[in-house]
Write a protein that holds these residues in place. Structure first.
Motif, short mmCIF file in Angstrom:
data_model
loop_
_atom_site.label_atom_id
_atom_site.label_comp_id
_atom_site.label_asym_id
_atom_site.label_seq_id
_atom_site.Cartn_x
_atom_site.Cartn_y
_atom_site.Cartn_z
N UNK A 150 -45.69 -21.08 -21.39
CA UNK A 150 -46.39 -20.62 -22.59
C UNK A 150 -45.52 -19.82 -23.54
N UNK A 151 -44.22 -19.79 -23.32
CA UNK A 151 -43.31 -19.05 -24.22
C UNK A 151 -42.86 -20.02 -25.31
N UNK A 152 -43.52 -19.91 -26.49
CA UNK A 152 -43.30 -20.89 -27.55
C UNK A 152 -41.91 -20.78 -28.18
N UNK A 153 -41.31 -19.60 -28.07
CA UNK A 153 -39.98 -19.41 -28.67
C UNK A 153 -38.86 -19.70 -27.66
N UNK A 154 -39.19 -20.46 -26.61
CA UNK A 154 -38.22 -20.70 -25.53
C UNK A 154 -36.91 -21.26 -26.05
N UNK A 155 -36.97 -22.22 -26.96
CA UNK A 155 -35.74 -22.86 -27.45
C UNK A 155 -34.83 -21.84 -28.12
N UNK A 156 -35.45 -20.94 -28.91
CA UNK A 156 -34.68 -19.90 -29.58
C UNK A 156 -34.07 -18.92 -28.60
N UNK A 157 -34.84 -18.56 -27.57
CA UNK A 157 -34.35 -17.62 -26.55
C UNK A 157 -33.13 -18.21 -25.84
N UNK A 158 -33.27 -19.47 -25.39
CA UNK A 158 -32.17 -20.11 -24.66
C UNK A 158 -30.96 -20.32 -25.57
N UNK A 159 -31.21 -20.61 -26.84
CA UNK A 159 -30.09 -20.75 -27.78
C UNK A 159 -29.30 -19.43 -27.87
N UNK A 160 -30.04 -18.32 -27.92
CA UNK A 160 -29.41 -17.00 -27.96
C UNK A 160 -28.61 -16.74 -26.67
N UNK A 161 -29.21 -17.08 -25.54
CA UNK A 161 -28.54 -16.86 -24.24
C UNK A 161 -27.28 -17.72 -24.14
N UNK A 162 -27.37 -18.97 -24.59
CA UNK A 162 -26.21 -19.86 -24.54
C UNK A 162 -25.07 -19.32 -25.42
N UNK A 163 -25.43 -18.77 -26.57
CA UNK A 163 -24.41 -18.17 -27.44
C UNK A 163 -23.74 -16.99 -26.74
N UNK A 164 -24.55 -16.11 -26.11
CA UNK A 164 -23.95 -14.97 -25.39
C UNK A 164 -23.12 -15.46 -24.20
N UNK A 165 -23.56 -16.56 -23.56
CA UNK A 165 -22.79 -17.12 -22.44
C UNK A 165 -21.42 -17.58 -22.91
N UNK A 166 -21.38 -18.25 -24.06
CA UNK A 166 -20.11 -18.72 -24.61
C UNK A 166 -19.24 -17.56 -25.05
#
Length: 469
Positions: free
Chosen positions: A289-305
């Protein structure tokens, strides 16, 4: 001690010390941050395709080999905590050429990895800002991470701690949420999903043991970066305590995060559908039910890189600094700033990365894949050198000195030989696949080039370094 070159506790040939400002929490999270990369969040689709749910076995098998390699490195790092770590140990116990090849190989390995990570930042920032040219984000990532490294080692450690923490919290949230879906039916109308997907689509090992073996060469490179713990030895506050603790905890945490995340993903989604509909992390959070999931994961992937880039700049700077100490790079790179940062070594690495970013946009993709294959080969080379150096290190000690070791390899020497045999198997698997076979052409060719340079320029350890042993 062998007739190598030991500068006391991180002293440069010019007398300026590295600062011992990395605590245990920094070192633990650094190694975790280096290993938990973009690939996990976007789904290891190719490896899963080979092994199915049994990919978890591949991670466990590979993880055990890495634990032995890290234990070997830890044994030497606790006994002699120096900047340069495995490059210095290779030189001390296997000879100057081995140290030279290992150091420059590792420097180049992280250089290529950093270029790939900076490119990833640009791609994922493009999701939010499609009209901004990618090179601007790539340059911004490099400048920001380079600046952090140039300030002080403590600044680097703090940033890496928080970058890694973001990834870890995301994985834990996904695992906990996934367990809720599996056991309690969260996001599934209260109907518990169970774990039948682990065997319902051709069995747990749909492609047999062959599939597990074939996935190993991809799985192993998920662990690349954990050896960074060794490079912190010259700047750890209490290396005799922090390095053993970090090695022990990091292994179990990485295994928990990788295997735990894969267990949840493979339980919720059929293994043969993963990678066809986007990131499993995004799909799992959306299901909760987390509608902003794509944005959250995009942010996490950026911090991972950014985290990987941050760690890579640290690694290249320290390795070049160590090579300069040993007379195997220009002496100017062995100098440190007043706050203990090998600034000149870092600036050269950052300048090389600027060129790498430019090449990444100018050179055809196929050529870049060939260059990254040197890094792939370099990872195997690094691990082999760690194991061989540890075997020679042990033989250089008297029985009394061996008994007095504060941190020891388990089941020596059997464990070291088994890990070496495993790495030989991985090289054989690389030879089997056309995509990775190129690494076995280019990697050795790169070593031959370095060997020629070593003898042409007579890059033996300097007299001053040898006298400081």
């Amino acid at each position: 001690m062998p007739s190598g070159n030991h500068l006391p506790h991180g002293e440069t040939a010019q007398g300026g010390p590295l600062k011992r400002e990395l605590g245990e929490r920094h070192i633990r999270l650094m190694a975790l941050g280096a290993c938990i990369g973009v690939g996990l969040f976007l789904g290891s689709a190719k490896a899963i395709e080979m092994a199915g749910p049994a990919i978890m076995l591949s991670y466990i098998i590979g993880g055990l080999a890495i634990l032995v390699i890290m234990r070997a490195l830890g044994e030497m790092a606790v006994h002699n905590p120096v900047a340069g770590s495995f490059s210095r140990y290779a030189q001390d116990y296997l000879g100057p050429l081995a140290g030279f090849l290992t150091g420059w190989n590792y420097w180049f390995l992280w250089l290529v990895t950093c270029v790939a990570e900076i490119t990833a930042v640009a791609v994922y920032m493009g999701v939010w800002f499609p009209d901004v040219p990618r090179w601007i984000w790539a340059l911004a990532a490099l400048v920001s991470m380079g600046t952090i490294n140039l300030i002080a080692v403590k600044a680097f450690g703090e940033f890496e701690f928080w970058f890694a923490l973001i990834k870890i919290v995301t994985i834990i949230a996904m695992v906990v949420g996934g367990v809720g879906i599996i056991a309690f039916g969260f996001g599934n109308d209260g109907v518990a999903l169970g774990i039948s997907n682990l065997w319902a689509h051709g069995g747990f090992m749909p492609n047999g043991m062959t599939g597990v073996l074939m996935s190993l060469q991809m799985v192993m490179f998920a662990y690349l970066g954990v050896e960074m713990i060794g490079l912190t030895a010259g700047e750890a506050r209490n290396p005799q305590k922090t390095i053993p603790n970090a090695i022990g905890s990091v292994f179990w945490r990485i295994l928990l995060f990788y295997v735990g995340a894969l267990f949840v993903i493979l339980s919720i989604y059929p293994w043969n559908e993963i990678g066809t509909q986007g990131s499993p992390f995004v799909m799992t959070f959306e299901r909760l039910g987390i509608k902003t999931a794509a944005g959250i994961i995009n942010f996490v992937v950026i911090t991972a890189a950014l985290s990987s880039c941050n760690g890579g700049i640290f690694s290249t700077g320290r390795m070049l600094y160590s090579l300069a100490q040993n007379g195997q790079a220009p002496a100017t790179f062995a100098k440190t700033s007043s706050n203990g940062v090998p600034r000149r070594a870092l600036l050269l690495s950052i300048a090389a990365l600027l060129l790498g970013v430019l090449l990444n946009y100018l050179v055809p993709e196929k050529v870049f894949v060939w260059v990254t294959s040197i890094a792939t080969f370099g990872a195997i080379w690094t691990w082999v050198m760690i194991l061989l150096a540890q075997l020679k290190f042990r033989k250089s000690l008297s029985p009394a000195e061996q008994k007095a070791l504060k941190y020891r390899m388990w089941l020596y020497p059997v464990s070291s030989y088994l890990a070496l045999a495993f790495l030989v198997l991985v090289v054989g698997l690389m030879a089997y696949f056309p995509d990775t076979r190129v690494a076995l052409y280019i990697g050795p060719a790169f070593l031959v080039l370095l060997t020629v340079l070593f003898y042409v320029f007579k890059l033996q350890p300097t007299q001053a370094a040898a006298q400081s042993a």
